[in-house]
Scaffold this active site. Structure first.
Site, PDB file in Angstrom:
ATOM      1  N   ASN A  29     -11.684  13.771   4.837  1.00 11.84           N
ATOM      2  CA  ASN A  29     -13.120  13.452   5.087  1.00 11.84           C
ATOM      3  C   ASN A  29     -13.986  13.809   3.541  1.00 11.84           C
ATOM      4  O   ASN A  29     -15.072  12.932   3.528  1.00 11.84           O
ATOM      5  CB  ASN A  29     -13.602  14.679   6.021  1.00 11.84           C
ATOM      6  CG  ASN A  29     -13.121  14.433   7.300  1.00 11.84           C
ATOM      7  OD1 ASN A  29     -12.584  13.268   7.879  1.00 11.84           O
ATOM      8  ND2 ASN A  29     -13.157  15.429   8.330  1.00 11.84           N
ATOM      9  N   THR A  32     -13.750  10.591   1.981  1.00 17.69           N
ATOM     10  CA  THR A  32     -14.504   9.459   2.495  1.00 17.69           C
ATOM     11  C   THR A  32     -15.959   9.623   2.292  1.00 17.69           C
ATOM     12  O   THR A  32     -16.692   8.630   1.829  1.00 17.69           O
ATOM     13  CB  THR A  32     -14.420   9.691   4.203  1.00 17.69           C
ATOM     14  OG1 THR A  32     -13.124   9.348   4.613  1.00 17.69           O
ATOM     15  CG2 THR A  32     -15.381   8.724   4.978  1.00 17.69           C
ATOM     16  N   ASP A  66     -11.715   4.132   0.230  1.00 17.39           N
ATOM     17  CA  ASP A  66     -11.281   4.067   1.780  1.00 17.39           C
ATOM     18  C   ASP A  66      -9.910   3.860   2.110  1.00 17.39           C
ATOM     19  O   ASP A  66      -9.478   4.291   3.355  1.00 17.39           O
ATOM     20  CB  ASP A  66     -12.059   2.842   2.329  1.00 17.39           C
ATOM     21  CG  ASP A  66     -12.148   2.806   3.843  1.00 17.39           C
ATOM     22  OD1 ASP A  66     -12.639   3.779   4.433  1.00 17.39           O
ATOM     23  OD2 ASP A  66     -11.814   1.785   4.512  1.00 17.39           O
ATOM     24  N   ASP A  69      -8.266   7.850   1.846  1.00 20.34           N
ATOM     25  CA  ASP A  69      -8.512   8.797   2.938  1.00 20.34           C
ATOM     26  C   ASP A  69      -7.664   8.676   4.005  1.00 20.34           C
ATOM     27  O   ASP A  69      -7.230   9.695   4.821  1.00 20.34           O
ATOM     28  CB  ASP A  69     -10.116   8.854   3.259  1.00 20.34           C
ATOM     29  CG  ASP A  69     -10.502   7.521   4.143  1.00 20.34           C
ATOM     30  OD1 ASP A  69      -9.687   6.566   4.149  1.00 20.34           O
ATOM     31  OD2 ASP A  69     -11.870   7.235   4.017  1.00 20.34           O
ATOM     32  N   GLY A  70      -7.306   7.221   4.218  1.00 21.64           N
ATOM     33  CA  GLY A  70      -6.276   6.904   5.395  1.00 21.64           C
ATOM     34  C   GLY A  70      -4.960   7.445   5.035  1.00 21.64           C
ATOM     35  O   GLY A  70      -4.218   8.101   5.966  1.00 21.64           O
ATOM     36  N   ARG A  74      -2.709  10.366   6.885  1.00 18.12           N
ATOM     37  CA  ARG A  74      -1.435  10.350   7.189  1.00 18.12           C
ATOM     38  C   ARG A  74      -0.330  11.267   6.592  1.00 18.12           C
ATOM     39  O   ARG A  74       0.467  11.840   7.293  1.00 18.12           O
ATOM     40  CB  ARG A  74      -0.732   8.838   6.807  1.00 18.12           C
ATOM     41  CG  ARG A  74      -1.319   7.520   7.745  1.00 18.12           C
ATOM     42  CD  ARG A  74      -0.525   6.228   7.356  1.00 18.12           C
ATOM     43  NE  ARG A  74      -0.963   5.853   6.213  1.00 18.12           N
ATOM     44  CZ  ARG A  74      -2.017   5.058   5.575  1.00 18.12           C
ATOM     45  NH1 ARG A  74      -2.625   4.865   6.514  1.00 18.12           N
ATOM     46  NH2 ARG A  74      -2.089   4.728   4.456  1.00 18.12           N
ATOM     47  N   ASP A  91     -18.113   3.505   6.521  1.00 16.19           N
ATOM     48  CA  ASP A  91     -17.886   2.145   6.305  1.00 16.19           C
ATOM     49  C   ASP A  91     -18.993   1.619   6.441  1.00 16.19           C
ATOM     50  O   ASP A  91     -19.631   0.373   5.707  1.00 16.19           O
ATOM     51  CB  ASP A  91     -16.922   1.717   7.167  1.00 16.19           C
ATOM     52  CG  ASP A  91     -15.430   2.173   6.536  1.00 16.19           C
ATOM     53  OD1 ASP A  91     -15.440   2.601   5.574  1.00 16.19           O
ATOM     54  OD2 ASP A  91     -14.509   1.943   7.411  1.00 16.19           O
TER      55      ASP A  91
END
Length: 208
Positions: A29, A32, A66, A69-70, A74, A91
């Site tokens: 977060n 992000t 972006d 952060d994914g 994971r 986004d």
């Protein structure tokens, strides 16, 4: 469209980086929010100041957060529901800031109202494209189609601004009008997909 084909290849690069960032104490977060803040500031400061090349690199660099952060989510075993909402909201903010900055440039620096109209079409349709999918999924329907999703919008816009910043004439003009047309096509594609999904769901209930 690029999201489908590039996700696996990109993940092989970003997942180790995401794991390393988690180990040093960063959070998905936080990444992000940092990426969004950087992209927004770069877009709303540099593009209106006629610094198209610098704006392109700054926005592109922070947009890459972006991906991280994914990868970080994971590495932690999966993202949270709040994180997913935060990521999607950020986004939209970053996309809106980018196209708002470009629109401002069209009005004030280029003084081209027709081009500004194209930028406004891109700005509004980008939000509509995302909204249709989100609203459809909230209703249990599918709208996972479209020739331009977020990745394509960023690439087309930033390639145009970057090339124009390097001195290529009409690069922004081609990029914005192309994106405007493809965005409107995507809006129609998603509405049609939702309609088909709703009819399929209705047929299934009737047969059941």
């Amino acid at each position: 469209m690029l999201n489908i084909f590039a996700r696996a290849s990109v993940s092989r690069v970003t997942d180790p980086i995401g794991a390393a960032l988690v180990r040093i104490g960063l959070t998905p977060n936080g990444m992000t929010l940092l990426g969004t803040a950087g992209a927004v500031i770069g877009a709303l400061w540099l593009f209106p100041s006629d610094e198209l090349l610098a704006g392109t690199f700054v926005v592109w660099g922070f947009a890459m957060f972006d991906l991280l952060d994914g990868a970080m989510a994971r590495a932690l075993g999966g993202g949270s529901k709040f994180g997913a909402v935060l990521d999607a909201s950020c986004d939209r903010i970053a996309d809106g800031a980018l196209l708002a900055g470009v629109t401002w440039w069209c009005f004030v620096e280029a003084r081209n109202h027709a081009l500004a109209a194209a930028a406004l079409i891109c700005l509004v349709s980008a939000q509509v494209i995302s909204y249709i999918k989100a609203r459809a999924e909230a209703s249990g329907l599918s709208a996972n189609v479209g020739v331009v999703e977020r990745a394509e919008r960023l690439i087309i816009t930033l390639v145009g601004t970057g090339l124009y910043g390097l001195g290529v004439p009409y690069a922004v003009h081609v990029a914005l009008w192309l994106l405007a047309v493809l965005s409107l096509v995507t809006v129609v594609q998603r509405i049609v997909a939702v309609r088909r999904s709703a009819l399929s769901a209705t047929d299934g209930k009737v047969e059941g």
